[in-house]
Design an enzyme around this catalytic site. Structure first.
Site, PDB file in Angstrom:
ATOM      1  N   GLY A  31       0.779  -1.259   0.129  1.00 49.67           N
ATOM      2  CA  GLY A  31      -0.075   0.008  -0.057  1.00 49.67           C
ATOM      3  C   GLY A  31       0.814   1.185   0.006  1.00 49.67           C
ATOM      4  O   GLY A  31       1.831   1.315   0.272  1.00 49.67           O
ATOM      5  N   LYS A  53       4.590   0.317   7.939  1.00 50.62           N
ATOM      6  CA  LYS A  53       4.102   1.580   7.271  1.00 50.62           C
ATOM      7  C   LYS A  53       5.635   2.343   7.477  1.00 50.62           C
ATOM      8  O   LYS A  53       5.924   2.805   8.622  1.00 50.62           O
ATOM      9  CB  LYS A  53       2.979   2.445   7.947  1.00 50.62           C
ATOM     10  CG  LYS A  53       2.705   3.623   7.438  1.00 50.62           C
ATOM     11  CD  LYS A  53       1.421   4.140   8.052  1.00 50.62           C
ATOM     12  CE  LYS A  53       0.939   5.466   7.650  1.00 50.62           C
ATOM     13  NZ  LYS A  53      -0.265   5.987   8.241  1.00 50.62           N
ATOM     14  N   ASP A 153     -10.881  10.943   8.820  1.00 51.47           N
ATOM     15  CA  ASP A 153     -10.554  10.571   7.575  1.00 51.47           C
ATOM     16  C   ASP A 153     -11.237   9.270   7.468  1.00 51.47           C
ATOM     17  O   ASP A 153     -10.598   8.116   6.834  1.00 51.47           O
ATOM     18  CB  ASP A 153      -9.246  10.587   7.581  1.00 51.47           C
ATOM     19  CG  ASP A 153      -8.715  10.598   5.848  1.00 51.47           C
ATOM     20  OD1 ASP A 153      -9.550  10.935   5.010  1.00 51.47           O
ATOM     21  OD2 ASP A 153      -7.631  10.072   5.565  1.00 51.47           O
ATOM     22  N   LYS A 155     -13.107   6.493   5.592  1.00 51.41           N
ATOM     23  CA  LYS A 155     -13.386   6.145   4.113  1.00 51.41           C
ATOM     24  C   LYS A 155     -12.997   4.658   3.998  1.00 51.41           C
ATOM     25  O   LYS A 155     -12.235   4.149   4.608  1.00 51.41           O
ATOM     26  CB  LYS A 155     -12.583   7.218   3.188  1.00 51.41           C
ATOM     27  CG  LYS A 155     -11.020   6.984   3.395  1.00 51.41           C
ATOM     28  CD  LYS A 155     -10.479   8.143   2.567  1.00 51.41           C
ATOM     29  CE  LYS A 155      -8.864   8.178   2.571  1.00 51.41           C
ATOM     30  NZ  LYS A 155      -8.249   9.059   1.803  1.00 51.41           N
ATOM     31  N   ASN A 158      -9.530   3.320   4.224  1.00 52.45           N
ATOM     32  CA  ASN A 158      -8.819   3.283   5.628  1.00 52.45           C
ATOM     33  C   ASN A 158      -9.643   2.331   6.266  1.00 52.45           C
ATOM     34  O   ASN A 158      -9.245   2.273   7.781  1.00 52.45           O
ATOM     35  CB  ASN A 158      -8.746   4.768   6.089  1.00 52.45           C
ATOM     36  CG  ASN A 158      -7.775   5.655   5.643  1.00 52.45           C
ATOM     37  OD1 ASN A 158      -6.965   5.248   5.021  1.00 52.45           O
ATOM     38  ND2 ASN A 158      -8.287   7.023   5.765  1.00 52.45           N
ATOM     39  N   ASP A 171      -5.522   4.002   9.866  1.00 52.01           N
ATOM     40  CA  ASP A 171      -4.842   5.490   9.173  1.00 52.01           C
ATOM     41  C   ASP A 171      -5.443   6.533  10.239  1.00 52.01           C
ATOM     42  O   ASP A 171      -6.566   7.212  10.163  1.00 52.01           O
ATOM     43  CB  ASP A 171      -5.323   5.743   7.876  1.00 52.01           C
ATOM     44  CG  ASP A 171      -4.703   6.662   7.358  1.00 52.01           C
ATOM     45  OD1 ASP A 171      -4.013   7.429   8.089  1.00 52.01           O
ATOM     46  OD2 ASP A 171      -4.888   7.317   6.152  1.00 52.01           O
ATOM     47  N   THR A 190     -10.836  13.855   3.325  1.00 57.16           N
ATOM     48  CA  THR A 190     -10.972  13.542   2.113  1.00 57.16           C
ATOM     49  C   THR A 190     -12.299  14.212   1.301  1.00 57.16           C
ATOM     50  O   THR A 190     -13.117  14.071   1.776  1.00 57.16           O
ATOM     51  CB  THR A 190     -10.853  12.044   1.680  1.00 57.16           C
ATOM     52  OG1 THR A 190      -9.795  11.850   2.245  1.00 57.16           O
ATOM     53  CG2 THR A 190     -10.820  11.712   0.195  1.00 57.16           C
TER      54      THR A 190
HETATM   55  P1  ADP Z   1      -1.790   7.054   4.618  1.00 54.50           P
HETATM   56  O1  ADP Z   1      -1.939   7.724   5.937  1.00 54.50           O
HETATM   57  O2  ADP Z   1      -0.517   7.584   4.025  1.00 54.50           O
HETATM   58  O3  ADP Z   1      -3.020   7.100   3.843  1.00 54.50           O
HETATM   59  P2  ADP Z   1      -2.243   4.364   5.435  1.00 54.50           P
HETATM   60  O4  ADP Z   1      -2.100   4.140   6.958  1.00 54.50           O
HETATM   61  O5  ADP Z   1      -3.846   4.710   5.087  1.00 54.50           O
HETATM   62  O6  ADP Z   1      -1.505   5.510   5.090  1.00 54.50           O
HETATM   63  O7  ADP Z   1      -1.669   3.232   4.723  1.00 54.50           O
HETATM   64  C1  ADP Z   1      -1.750   3.324   3.200  1.00 54.50           C
HETATM   65  C2  ADP Z   1      -2.306   2.010   2.718  1.00 54.50           C
HETATM   66  O8  ADP Z   1      -1.432   0.779   2.840  1.00 54.50           O
HETATM   67  C3  ADP Z   1      -3.841   1.664   2.993  1.00 54.50           C
HETATM   68  O9  ADP Z   1      -4.781   2.495   2.511  1.00 54.50           O
HETATM   69  C4  ADP Z   1      -3.795   0.004   2.918  1.00 54.50           C
HETATM   70  O10 ADP Z   1      -3.889  -0.338   1.414  1.00 54.50           O
HETATM   71  C5  ADP Z   1      -2.207  -0.422   3.025  1.00 54.50           C
HETATM   72  N1  ADP Z   1      -2.189  -0.747   4.534  1.00 54.50           N
HETATM   73  C6  ADP Z   1      -1.874   0.135   5.707  1.00 54.50           C
HETATM   74  N2  ADP Z   1      -2.094  -0.650   6.970  1.00 54.50           N
HETATM   75  C7  ADP Z   1      -2.061  -1.867   6.517  1.00 54.50           C
HETATM   76  C8  ADP Z   1      -1.990  -3.152   7.153  1.00 54.50           C
HETATM   77  N3  ADP Z   1      -1.932  -3.239   8.393  1.00 54.50           N
HETATM   78  N4  ADP Z   1      -2.296  -4.296   6.444  1.00 54.50           N
HETATM   79  C9  ADP Z   1      -2.368  -4.313   5.130  1.00 54.50           C
HETATM   80  N5  ADP Z   1      -2.341  -3.165   4.483  1.00 54.50           N
HETATM   81  C10 ADP Z   1      -2.149  -1.864   5.093  1.00 54.50           C
HETATM   82 MG    MG Z   2      -4.960   6.431   4.272  1.00 54.92          MG
END
Ligand code: ADP
Ligand code: MG
Length: 390
Positions: A31, A53, A153, A155, A158, A171, A190
């Protein structure tokens, strides 16, 4: 080793990164976010699969101010994640490391990815499945609000799905914990999910500000989107879309809504209520008949009144089915050629094929456009506010 980091702490040097690599093996990217990349990773000792992340905080790609903002918002995100750890419908932060150039946040791995991708694959979800997703989401929101935390946020991107298809909210980059009586003014989130009071507040200095109710508005947008396959507020010109939000202008007009219950439409109306004070709270939403109808049946023993009511409903249901059967248009070549989209089965087939061919949704009608789902990637934005006044 998990460290408790406070906002304002100096970030230690590269030692944190080394510690992370000693303990975990990072794998493929699963992601991406605005300033982060999420990878699958493996805990070397136990072989457990997790997600990391990785947030870049290098001055090369950012201005000094942007750098500070990313650092402080990530540290706030960690604080909130530590506060909400343990709730069954909220992602668990397992570990965190910081170096001068990166911050690593280790989470449980949500193998089935985003609810957003699941929805685009399924086109629309049924009421039963929507009920279980929304119940879990509202329980997570109820828990956050009990701690005075506003997510800001919410959606489908997330909301993540595990192996069993259970959802977890993730998120927390925009989350804040409110002081008693505190109101927020910041324009963030968003576009398609923004509550009207967030927009109004950013245009009017005398506005009192907004609070946790914005999360319930976003839940309303999500609920609508899951059932219709397209969002309630969409216009190809973003300013017009924002105007629709501020006026609370949406319709149950697409063909999908013909098959939906009035109960779920009533819940959507309660969540997409313009006035924050009149909008359903998470508790009220969870107590709505949409969630209660099946639970109540499980706990009650025999009740003559209820049995009578069920009999009446059954008879009415049979009459309705019979009427529909007689009114049903026979599937002819002519009908298929003239208006294939009006037939439910064919509609699903067309939508599914279109998605596979084009990689995104195609326009369905005047109001609805599935491509809109893919245009909500902007996380923070500023509006040309004066354009609204005209
Ligand atoms: P941002 O704050 O930059 O949007 P996110 O925390 O939403 O970052 O993570 C971005 C993307 O990564 C998510 O939309 C998801 O697709 C993927 N992702 C995040 N955390 C996980 C997780 N624990 N397991 C699987 N995929 C994840
Ligand atoms: Mg996100």
């Amino acid at each position: 080793m998990t460290r408790d980091i406070e906002v304002g702490d100096e970030l230690p040097d590269w030692v944190g990164a080394k510690e992370f690599y000693q303990k975990y093996d990072p794998k493929e990217v699963i992601g991406r976010g605005v300033s982060s990349v999420v990878r699958r990773c493996v805990h070397k000792q136990t072989g457990q699969e997790l997600a990391v992340k990785i947030i870049e905080i290098t001055a090369e790609k950012m201005t000094e101010q942007q750098l500070e903002e990313v650092k402080s918002s990530t540290l706030k995100e960690i604080q909130v994640l530590n506060m909400v750890k343990g709730h069954p419908s909220i992602i668990t932060l397992v570990d965190s490391y910081e170096s001068t150039t990166f911050i690593f946040l280790v989470f449980d791995l949500m193998r089935r990815g985003e609810l957003f991708d699941y929805l685009t694959e399924k086109v629309t979800l049924g009421e039963k499945e929507t009920r279980s997703i929304m119940r879990a989401l509202l329980e997570a929101v109820q828990y956050l609000h009990s701690l005075s935390i506003v997510h800001r946020d919410l959606k489908p991107e997330n909301i993540l799905l595990d192996d069993q298809g259970h959802i977890k909210l993730s998120d927390f980059g925009f989350s804040v914990q409110l002081e008693p009586g505190e109101k927020l003014r910041e324009l963030c989130g968003t576009p398609g999910y923004l509550a009207p009071e967030i927009l109004k507040c950013s245009m009017d200095e005398t506005h009192e500000g907004y609070g946790r109710e914005v999360d319930l508005w976003a839940c309303g947008v999500i609920l609508f989107t899951l059932l219709a396959g397209s969002p309630p507020f969409w216009h190809r010109k973003q300013l017009l879309m924002l105007r629709m939000i501020m006026e609370g202008r949406y319709q149950f007009s697409s063909p999908e809504w013909d098959d939906r219950s009035s109960t779920v439409k009533d819940l959507i109306c309660g969540l997409l209520e313009l006035e924050p004070a009149k909008r359903l709270t998470a508790e009220q939403a969870l107590a709505h008949p949409f969630f209660c109808q099946y639970q109540r049946e499980k706990v009650r023993l025999f009740s003559p009144r209820k049995t009578f009511r069920v009999m009446i409903w059954t008879v009415l249901g049979c009459i309705r089915i019979q009427c529909r059967y007689h009114r049903a248009r026979p599937l002819t070549r002519e009908l298929l050629a003239r208006d294939p989209y009006s037939l439910r089965g064919v509609r699903k087939l067309i939508d599914g094929c279109a998605f596979r061919i084009y990689g995104h949704w195609v326009k369905k009608g005047e109001q609805q456009n599935r491509a809109a789902l893919f245009q909500n990637t902007t996380k923070v934005f500023l509006l040309g506010l004066e354009e609204f006044d005209n």
